[in-house]
Design a protein around this motif. Structure first.
Motif, PDB file in Angstrom:
ATOM      1  N   UNK A  33      78.371 122.364  76.764  1.00  0.00           N
ATOM      2  CA  UNK A  33      77.699 121.491  75.806  1.00  0.00           C
ATOM      3  C   UNK A  33      78.581 121.322  74.569  1.00  0.00           C
ATOM      4  N   UNK A  34      78.357 120.243  73.812  1.00  0.00           N
ATOM      5  CA  UNK A  34      79.080 120.121  72.546  1.00  0.00           C
ATOM      6  C   UNK A  34      78.710 121.266  71.613  1.00  0.00           C
ATOM      7  N   UNK A  35      79.685 121.793  70.894  1.00  0.00           N
ATOM      8  CA  UNK A  35      79.439 122.903  69.980  1.00  0.00           C
ATOM      9  C   UNK A  35      78.856 122.376  68.673  1.00  0.00           C
ATOM     10  N   UNK A  36      77.781 123.020  68.211  1.00  0.00           N
ATOM     11  CA  UNK A  36      77.124 122.640  66.964  1.00  0.00           C
ATOM     12  C   UNK A  36      76.968 123.891  66.098  1.00  0.00           C
ATOM     13  N   UNK A  37      77.417 123.808  64.873  1.00  0.00           N
ATOM     14  CA  UNK A  37      77.231 124.885  63.900  1.00  0.00           C
ATOM     15  C   UNK A  37      76.480 124.298  62.715  1.00  0.00           C
ATOM     16  N   UNK A  38      75.431 124.997  62.283  1.00  0.00           N
ATOM     17  CA  UNK A  38      74.625 124.533  61.152  1.00  0.00           C
ATOM     18  C   UNK A  38      74.687 125.554  60.018  1.00  0.00           C
ATOM     19  N   UNK A  39      74.936 125.052  58.823  1.00  0.00           N
ATOM     20  CA  UNK A  39      74.966 125.895  57.617  1.00  0.00           C
ATOM     21  C   UNK A  39      73.947 125.329  56.638  1.00  0.00           C
ATOM     22  N   UNK A  40      72.990 126.134  56.236  1.00  0.00           N
ATOM     23  CA  UNK A  40      71.987 125.668  55.284  1.00  0.00           C
ATOM     24  C   UNK A  40      71.788 126.692  54.180  1.00  0.00           C
ATOM     25  N   UNK A  41      71.484 126.197  53.000  1.00  0.00           N
ATOM     26  CA  UNK A  41      71.130 127.040  51.858  1.00  0.00           C
ATOM     27  C   UNK A  41      69.932 126.382  51.189  1.00  0.00           C
ATOM     28  N   UNK A  42      68.787 127.066  51.229  1.00  0.00           N
ATOM     29  CA  UNK A  42      67.547 126.487  50.716  1.00  0.00           C
ATOM     30  C   UNK A  42      66.775 127.529  49.904  1.00  0.00           C
ATOM     31  N   UNK A  43      66.040 127.039  48.912  1.00  0.00           N
ATOM     32  CA  UNK A  43      65.055 127.897  48.253  1.00  0.00           C
ATOM     33  C   UNK A  43      63.884 128.084  49.218  1.00  0.00           C
ATOM     34  N   UNK A  44      63.428 129.322  49.383  1.00  0.00           N
ATOM     35  CA  UNK A  44      62.346 129.580  50.336  1.00  0.00           C
ATOM     36  C   UNK A  44      61.055 129.975  49.639  1.00  0.00           C
TER      37      UNK A  44
END
Length: 351
Positions: free
Chosen positions: A267-278
């Protein structure tokens, strides 16, 4: 050589009253300029740069309170002290309105000469202290920027030396270790590059920085030629510089490992980076990929490069943030770092 007398601008449309005030201030040793209208007062304040304005509330063309507001909101004149005076607008609300507009003090006319001189001297002392603080802060800012600039240049020298040294290795494992070392130093160098360019050297905009860092990592890659879709979802958050450095190094480590180990076979490689107030006072950094995840031999909760320098570095950085690390690997790999948001001390708040 005698000190140059301080300049006071006396603003009053009543000529006898203006003359009396000017005479008192002249006798006290001040250089006094005069204005009879609000517009003339604003012009002289900008051109002559007085240290103090004695400003009547009632003027023929505009309110003295409006003149005060304009003086205090204009960066060129905001540092001038304002002594608001009036013989008619002397109710509590009048004085409150003057002080709310930015006046530094208020006197009711007629004034005793000793009182006017004493208040003028007190306000001029405050002006001298504030001017000295502004000069000191400007010098500190210049010094801090110079330090950041020199650190950035030193890190660039280290990067050049590592690159030259890494080119001598033939073994794949050694080349990869050097590539990781270079990426770590690059992340720190990028922080100092941002600090050198940012108007506020005490904090860093994580949205701009992490987005740029991830773009650089995606372009560089780690030992893999296949395309990876690296997606970022970074909320606008400013962090103190020391916290920003720790967070950036965590992102650097986990994204590098995802680029190396987090690629699915078909499969295509997917990397997700997130920074959120929780929640109030908390933020969460998440780095996730759709790769094979951890093997059965990896302990739950370990960082992906189990037992290596990367794992120890991430654990140390999470502790520095007073945060908690949680790892999921049911479908790919995801690392969640939740940490308390420290208020960023901005350069403006220092000044």
């Amino acid at each position: 050589m005698p000190a140059k007398p301080e300049i006071i601008l006396n603003v009053d449309d009543n000529e006898p009253g203006r003359y009396a005030t000017t005479r008192i201030l002249n006798r006290a040793g001040f250089q006094v300029l005069e204005a009879g209208t609000g517009k003339e007062a604003l012009r002289l304040a900008r051109s002559a740069s007085p240290q103090l304005v004695v400003l009547d509330v009632n003027l023929p063309d505009m309110s003295g309170i409006d003149v005060c507001k304009q003086l205090k909101t204009d960066p060129e004149t905001a540092g001038i002290m304002v002594l608001q005076v009036s013989a008619t607008n002397i109710a509590v609300l009048d004085r409150v309105n003057s002080l709310s507009a930015g006046a530094d003090s208020f006197l009711v006319e007629p004034m005793e000469p000793e009182e006017l001189e004493a208040v003028a001297r007190a306000l001029l002392r405050l002006h001298r202290v504030e001017a000295e603080l502004r000069r000191s802060l400007a010098e500190r800012e210049l010094l801090l920027r110079e330090v950041n600039h020199r650190v950035k240049n030193s890190l660039q020298l280290v990067l050049s030396m590592l690159s030259l040294q890494g080119g001598e290795f033939r073994e794949a494992g050694a080349k990869e270790l050097f590539a990781k070392a270079i990426a770590r130093v690059t992340a720190i160098a990028s922080i100092h590059e941002r600090l050198y360019q940012d108007s506020d050297p005490l904090s860093i905009d994580m949205q701009t920085y992490l987005t740029g860092l991830c773009a650089e990592l995606a372009r560089a890659g780690i030992g893999e030629e296949r395309h990876t879709d690296l997606r970022t979802d970074i909320e606008p958050i400013r962090l103190p510089t020391e916290n920003g450095v720790s967070l950036a190094l965590i992102v650097n480590e986990l994204v590098m490992n995802a680029l190396k180990h987090g690629r699915p076979d078909e499969r295509p490689a997917i990397i997700k980076v997130s920074l959120r107030r929780v929640e109030p006072g908390q933020a969460r950094l998440t780095i996730a990929d759709n790769g094979p995840g951890l093997s059965a031999s990896d302990p739950a909760g370990a960082a992906k490069p189990s037992g290596g320098l990367g794992t120890r570095l991430i654990s140390m950085l999470v502790r520095q943030l007073n945060g908690q690390l949680r790892v999921e690997h049911a479908d790919g790999y995801a690392a969640h770092i939740t940490f308390p948001l420290q208020p960023a001390t901005t350069w403006d708040s220092k000044s």
